[in-house]
Motif scaffolding. Sequence first.
Motif, mmCIF file in Angstrom:
data_model
loop_
_atom_site.group_PDB
_atom_site.id
_atom_site.type_symbol
_atom_site.label_atom_id
_atom_site.label_comp_id
_atom_site.label_asym_id
_atom_site.label_seq_id
_atom_site.Cartn_x
_atom_site.Cartn_y
_atom_site.Cartn_z
ATOM 1 N N MET A 76 -34.627 8.380 -41.373
ATOM 2 C CA MET A 76 -33.406 7.892 -40.890
ATOM 3 C C MET A 76 -33.514 6.272 -39.670
ATOM 4 O O MET A 76 -34.630 6.230 -39.556
ATOM 5 C CB MET A 76 -33.159 8.291 -39.959
ATOM 6 C CG MET A 76 -32.551 9.952 -40.241
ATOM 7 S SD MET A 76 -30.743 10.356 -40.627
ATOM 8 C CE MET A 76 -29.375 10.078 -39.724
ATOM 9 N N GLU A 77 -32.852 5.892 -40.685
ATOM 10 C CA GLU A 77 -33.535 4.280 -40.075
ATOM 11 C C GLU A 77 -31.675 3.847 -39.402
ATOM 12 O O GLU A 77 -31.064 3.954 -39.623
ATOM 13 C CB GLU A 77 -33.167 2.859 -41.101
ATOM 14 C CG GLU A 77 -34.405 3.612 -41.904
ATOM 15 C CD GLU A 77 -35.051 2.321 -42.858
ATOM 16 O OE1 GLU A 77 -34.087 1.810 -43.277
ATOM 17 O OE2 GLU A 77 -35.778 2.054 -43.907
ATOM 18 N N LYS A 78 -32.247 3.403 -37.547
ATOM 19 C CA LYS A 78 -30.901 2.749 -37.275
ATOM 20 C C LYS A 78 -30.920 1.593 -37.590
ATOM 21 O O LYS A 78 -31.248 0.591 -37.597
ATOM 22 C CB LYS A 78 -31.333 2.992 -35.935
ATOM 23 C CG LYS A 78 -30.523 2.600 -34.536
ATOM 24 C CD LYS A 78 -30.838 2.868 -33.045
ATOM 25 C CE LYS A 78 -29.460 3.518 -32.688
ATOM 26 N NZ LYS A 78 -29.719 3.732 -30.619
ATOM 27 N N ILE A 79 -29.587 0.891 -37.596
ATOM 28 C CA ILE A 79 -28.608 0.294 -38.410
ATOM 29 C C ILE A 79 -27.829 -0.248 -37.639
ATOM 30 O O ILE A 79 -27.912 0.150 -36.103
ATOM 31 C CB ILE A 79 -28.196 0.169 -39.408
ATOM 32 C CG1 ILE A 79 -26.752 1.179 -39.659
ATOM 33 C CG2 ILE A 79 -29.212 0.754 -40.224
ATOM 34 C CD1 ILE A 79 -26.407 0.988 -40.471
ATOM 35 N N ARG A 80 -26.769 -1.074 -37.333
ATOM 36 C CA ARG A 80 -25.939 -1.634 -35.990
ATOM 37 C C ARG A 80 -25.119 -0.783 -35.215
ATOM 38 O O ARG A 80 -24.771 0.415 -35.748
ATOM 39 C CB ARG A 80 -25.311 -2.920 -36.408
ATOM 40 C CG ARG A 80 -24.050 -2.431 -38.009
ATOM 41 C CD ARG A 80 -23.419 -3.603 -38.110
ATOM 42 N NE ARG A 80 -22.573 -3.076 -39.201
ATOM 43 C CZ ARG A 80 -23.062 -3.342 -40.783
ATOM 44 N NH1 ARG A 80 -24.165 -2.565 -40.672
ATOM 45 N NH2 ARG A 80 -22.099 -2.333 -41.579
ATOM 46 N N ASN A 81 -24.222 -0.768 -34.296
ATOM 47 C CA ASN A 81 -23.422 -0.116 -33.657
ATOM 48 C C ASN A 81 -23.753 1.594 -33.232
ATOM 49 O O ASN A 81 -22.794 2.275 -33.955
ATOM 50 C CB ASN A 81 -22.130 -0.159 -34.119
ATOM 51 C CG ASN A 81 -21.699 -2.056 -34.101
ATOM 52 O OD1 ASN A 81 -21.912 -2.488 -33.322
ATOM 53 N ND2 ASN A 81 -21.293 -1.993 -35.279
ATOM 54 N N GLY A 82 -24.639 1.943 -33.400
ATOM 55 C CA GLY A 82 -25.317 3.101 -33.465
ATOM 56 C C GLY A 82 -25.158 3.603 -33.800
ATOM 57 O O GLY A 82 -25.348 4.956 -34.705
ATOM 58 N N SER A 83 -25.354 3.151 -35.567
ATOM 59 C CA SER A 83 -24.629 4.314 -36.881
ATOM 60 C C SER A 83 -25.960 4.066 -37.594
ATOM 61 O O SER A 83 -28.020 3.701 -36.933
ATOM 62 C CB SER A 83 -23.944 3.379 -37.568
ATOM 63 O OG SER A 83 -22.731 3.685 -37.542
ATOM 64 N N TRP A 84 -26.636 4.840 -38.899
ATOM 65 C CA TRP A 84 -28.036 4.822 -39.212
ATOM 66 C C TRP A 84 -28.033 5.716 -40.151
ATOM 67 O O TRP A 84 -26.999 5.177 -40.622
ATOM 68 C CB TRP A 84 -28.198 6.663 -39.232
ATOM 69 C CG TRP A 84 -28.861 7.156 -37.335
ATOM 70 C CD1 TRP A 84 -28.022 7.144 -36.437
ATOM 71 C CD2 TRP A 84 -30.168 6.521 -36.790
ATOM 72 N NE1 TRP A 84 -28.717 7.075 -35.068
ATOM 73 C CE2 TRP A 84 -29.507 7.262 -34.987
ATOM 74 C CE3 TRP A 84 -31.040 6.898 -37.246
ATOM 75 C CZ2 TRP A 84 -31.118 6.609 -34.378
ATOM 76 C CZ3 TRP A 84 -32.420 6.293 -36.092
ATOM 77 C CH2 TRP A 84 -32.372 6.702 -34.794
#
Length: 220
Positions: free
Chosen positions: A106-114
């Motif tokens: 799981m990679e974290k991306i923008r605005n708290g999404s994954w």
Amino acid sequence: MFPVLASSSDWLAILKPEGIGMHQETDANDQIIEGIVTRLQQQQQEELWPVHRLDKVTSGVLLLARNAEAAARLSQLFADHRIQKYYLARSSSRPKKKQGWIKGDMEKIRNGSWRLAHSTNNPAITRFDSCFDERLQKRLFLLQPFTGKTHQLRVALRSLGAPIDGDERYKGETADRTYLHAMALCFEDKGQQHRIVQLPVSGDWGEIPADWHQPWAVLP
């Protein structure tokens, strides 16, 4: 009132509605919104300890301990993956595959999404089955997560090209709710086996297959 589905001297399992967070938060007007743990303590007139969590948008079976010793024991069972969890989901999109496994870091991306990566160094692991509901013209999913990553199931279905209906964060089709429901918990505690099952009570899920009512037999 939150329905109590099962209980013992050490724990209770309730039906969590969608739209309620686990803990206190504030709205856009800085008004305090009590979380489900506080509301349950008020309802039950006792102190309760959450031993796992459900996303705010997710409904379903939620387990809470009634004393600190039970909280430590049950939390360890979750940490050791000795409590089997089964979820239902609904999607309007056609998945890349209809059953099997979804694995990836799981990679974290923008605005708290994954998002789900191709690597598997510390992967989120989910097993699933699915069926197509002719009346709804939508696909239903039975999901068993083997890990407990943030947004794991929502990201897993997004990675299949079948985001969950109503899941705005992960581009699901607009719906009257987010169609993710924690349907069952199976675990052994103090030598006794427990299987707690609760079908969704809100939304239109079509015809949930009869054998999915005992999900441990479908995804053993």
